[in-house]
Design an enzyme around this catalytic site. Structure first.
Site, PDB file in Angstrom:
ATOM      1  N   SER A  78       0.811  -1.226   0.000  1.00  0.00           N
ATOM      2  CA  SER A  78       0.000   0.000   0.000  1.00  0.00           C
ATOM      3  C   SER A  78       0.840   1.269   0.000  1.00  0.00           C
ATOM      4  CB  SER A  78      -0.933  -0.003   1.224  1.00  0.00           C
ATOM      5  OG  SER A  78      -0.185   0.025   2.420  1.00  0.00           O
ATOM      6  N   LYS A 122      -6.221   3.494   8.642  1.00  0.00           N
ATOM      7  CA  LYS A 122      -5.305   4.453   8.010  1.00  0.00           C
ATOM      8  C   LYS A 122      -5.851   5.873   8.092  1.00  0.00           C
ATOM      9  CE  LYS A 122      -3.288   1.065   4.872  1.00  0.00           C
ATOM     10  NZ  LYS A 122      -3.134   0.605   3.488  1.00  0.00           N
TER      11      LYS A 122
END
Length: 772
Positions: A678, A721
């Protein structure tokens, strides 16, 4: 020497062999045998006696009798009732049957008279040695068998001649007729002596073994008899003391089995086992094994159910009281209860709650049991590696017992409890069997209605059990097992959720544990927020609860040691109770910089931000990657560089730039391992910024994977996140466009104050991130 032939009346004997020098009487009933005896009396009293090979033969021919018999003299004939004649004979000489000349009215045999030989005997000394040995063996046999009188033995051992001694012993010892026939057929005296000694020695050994067996049997019977007497005495004593109802264990089992609500298969099994139990009263070990098995079958709730509460409103109230948030889990449970209420079917769903530690996976199962009024059973699967832990041990093994599933049902007392299989991802497999495969039958709604536990040996219905499984990760769970379960992901708590959980659940719980009241100790909202933000770093609330407990303990000590009546914990005095702050969040940079980009990462304790730094320096085109990066992040960095080189003309990068410069990519906190798919667009943006000298916005963070052609791929853990970005003071977050559906599912509390920009190519990323 010429052989002598004689024609004599013959009698075929059943189960009897007559030896020379043997005087014996026997009964005859067959017409031909009686006629043969009468004919012998009318002639010279000589008769040929030979044994039948089978006592079943009624009309024997030459092939039905042995070839060697005995010529005997008839001494006496007595007629008995029912046409039976008793004959007394004395054996004289061996004879071989060469043929039968007449069959009616009696058997007339052609007999060759046989002489004995002593070829193997060398002299008188050998004869004497053989005779002495034979006397010793005979004496030992007589002493041990008890079948011969002392007078008979004394008379036998007084015989001096070896031939006569051998014949007399062969006649006197009660051998079977087949063994005597072997001795009769042996014409050589030495060989006959050897056979006789061998037969006597074998008989002595048989007698020794038989006595040893009888001794052991007697000891066992005596012990059982003693136990029986003691048990009966104990029963009488208990009755006298009024402590015994007088009903035996077997009768109690039968009464309990008659009252038991169970399938016929189980009742039949119980009936057989109780019957075996009665027959093993004397064997303590086997009796104990059967007793335990019967008690286990009687304790199982075969047809016993708890009255369920299907009130949806009540269930919602209980779930909200016990847990703040977790809306997805609550909704799924309420849906399941609604379906059960409408269909009235007993089948229950199998839910798998997946999420970080401390997020309430285990406690939600306990709340579900309370909401539905079902018993709650928790089975921890962490570290289970033996298949028998699930399926049970077979009864043949020492210390056998039912498996954990059957034991859980037994402890619940009903067949429809809420059964929590905790830490299913921690199950392991080794040479003792595949534990995951054993769980397949348990968690398969098509099979578990007849789950077979190896110990119970009868099918156990698990279809009405509501199974809840928990796991921290799905990576270690095999795909076939995952297919049987409905996966519900429980994500990290937000700061606001942690605040509510602490106020509504954790603080009251810790106050009660430490004996304090709300009047004695109070927590401000800012104090709880600071504990969650600066003293813990986790996805759940377990550490937060420990910190609250630590404050409560210190406050309790302070109240007792001082004259204070109340203590108020605020964000200003929190360090007095917990010390200095343990965790600080790296806030957004004050101004845009070249080669520094803020990335977002998912960790086991929630989300975090990663500041990626890139430096470009003169060199030979080397690429350095530091910060303890995993293989996936290293590949993302190389992919980003390849993409940047492919678009270098667009950004006016010199053709030989990458050959004359080294690029160093570093992620701070070098001792912490970092990996995951990611950070591709983050590293690519930082590299391009360093190469072109363009600055990157300081209030921006991004997450997403990059391809060689610059496409942005979706990622996981978006909620964690975004929370990390919010804690770091970030205002704008770039996320893959394919993750928009995940963004829509998030609560306003998380997305409030954040500008979330969906991107699907690096062009869009660079357009937003770079300062123009």
């Amino acid at each position: 020497m010429d052989s002598v032939m004689k024609s004599l009346p013959m009698v075929a004997l059943r189960g009897l062999t007559i030896m020379p020098e043997m005087v014996v009487h026997f009964d005859v009933s067959r017409e031909r045998s009686i006629t043969a005896v009468q004919q012998a009396m009318m002639e010279d009293q000589k008769i040929f006696l030979v044994a039948q090979k089978s006592i079943e033969t009624e009309d024997p021919g030459q092939e039905d009798v042995y070839s060697i018999g005995t010529v005997a003299t008839v001494r006496q004939v007595i007629k008995l009732p029912k046409k039976i004649v008793r004959v007394l004979v004395s054996g004289e000489q061996r004879g071989r049957l060469t043929g039968i000349s007449e069959k009616e009215p009696y058997l007339k045999a052609e007999v060759e008279l046989l002489e004995e030989t002593d070829f193997g005997i060398e002299d008188e000394i050998q004869k004497e040695a053989m005779a002495r040995n034979l006397r010793e063996v005979l004496t030992e046999y007589a002493d041990k068998s008890g079948k011969m009188s002392k007078e008979a033995v004394k008379e036998l051992i007084s015989i001096e001649d070896l031939k006569k001694l051998t014949n007399e012993i062969a006649c006197s010892v009660p051998f079977s007729y087949t063994e005597q026939q072997k001795l009769l057929e042996e014409l050589d005296i030495k060989k006959r002596y050897e056979k006789l000694c061998s037969e006597l020695t074998d008989e002595i050994q048989i007698i020794d073994v038989k006595k040893e067996i009888q001794k052991k049997v007697k000891e066992l019977v005596d012990r059982h008899q003693r136990e029986y007497i003691l048990r009966e005495e104990l029963k009488v004593i208990r009755q006298e003391l009024g402590e015994d109802s007088g009903i035996s264990d077997a009768e109690e089992f039968e009464e309990a089995a008659a009252k038991l609500e169970a399938p016929e298969e189980v009742k039949e099994k119980l009936k057989r086992e109780i019957s075996r139990f009665k027959n093993t009263i004397g064997s303590q070990a086997e009796n104990g094994v059967i007793r335990t098995y019967i008690e286990t079958l009687l304790e199982m709730p075969w047809e016993k159910r708890s009255e369920e509460n299907n009130d949806i409103q009540y269930a919602r109230k209980v779930l909200d009281e016990d847990h703040y948030g977790m809306e997805t889990v609550k909704e799924r449970i309420l849906e399941s209860l609604a379906v059960r209420t409408l269909t009235r079917r007993e089948e229950s769903p199998i839910l798998c709650l997946v999420g970080p530690p401390g997020t309430g996976k285990t406690s939600i199962a306990r709340s579900l049991a309370r909401a539905t009024n079902r018993p709650y059973v928790r089975i921890s699967l962490g570290g289970v590696r033996d298949e028998a832990e699930i399926r049970g041990h077979r009864k043949t093994y020492v210390g056998a017992m039912p498996g954990r599933i059957a034991n859980g049902i037994r402890s619940a007392g009903v067949k429809n409890p809420v059964l929590l299989l905790d830490e299913i991802d921690k199950v392991s497999t080794d040479y003792k069997g595949d534990t995951f495969s054993a769980l397949l039958e348990v968690l398969d709604s098509e099979q578990n209605s007849r789950f077979r536990d190896h110990y119970l040996e009868v099918p156990l219905d698990l279809s009405e059990v509501m199974f809840i499984t928990t796991a921290n990760s799905l990576q270690t769970i095999p795909r076939p097992l995952l297919d049987r379960m409905e996966i519900i992901e429980i994500s990290s708590y937000t700061e606001n959720e942690k605040l509510h959980i602490a106020q509504e659940h954790l603080v009251p719980k810790q106050l009660e544990k430490t004996g304090l009241t709300e009047q004695q100790l109070s927590f401000s909202k800012k104090a709880i927020w600071k504990m969650a933000h600066n003293y813990t770093k986790e996805a759940g609330v377990r550490q937060l609860e420990r910190k609250i407990g630590a404050v409560c303990r210190k406050a309790a000590k302070e109240l007792l040691m001082t004259e204070k009546e109340k203590i108020a914990v605020t964000d200003r005095n929190l360090s007095r109770f917990l010390g200095k702050e343990k965790y600080t969040y790296q806030m957004a940079n004050a101004a845009p910089e070249v080669g520094i980009v803020r990335g977002l990462a998912w960790t086991s304790v929630g989300g975090d931000t990663l500041q990626i730094e890139v430096n470009v320096m003169p060199g030979k085109g080397e690429i350095m990657l530091t910060g303890k990066l995993g293989d996936v992040m290293k590949e993302s960095a190389r992919t980003g560089i390849s993409y940047i080189r492919s678009v270098s003309k667009k950004y006016a990068i010199q053709e030989d730039f990458f050959e004359k410069h080294d690029i160093h990519v570093h992620i701070p906190e070098g001792a912490v391992p970092k990996d995951g798919p990611s950070a591709g667009i983050t590293m690519a943006t930082a590299i391009l910024s360093a190469v072109t000298g363009k600055k990157v916005r300081a209030d921006l963070a991004m997450t997403g994977e990059i391809t060689l052609r610059g496409r942005v791929l979706p990622i996981g853990g978006l909620k964690e996140k975004l929370l990390a970005a919010k804690n770091a003071g970030i205002h704008t977050v770039l996320v893959p466009k394919e993750n928009l559906a995940d963004v829509e599912e998030l609560s306003v509390e998380i997305t409030k104050g954040l500008e979330i920009i969906p991107v699907e190519s690096m062009n869009e990323v660079l357009k937003t991130a770079l300062v123009r």
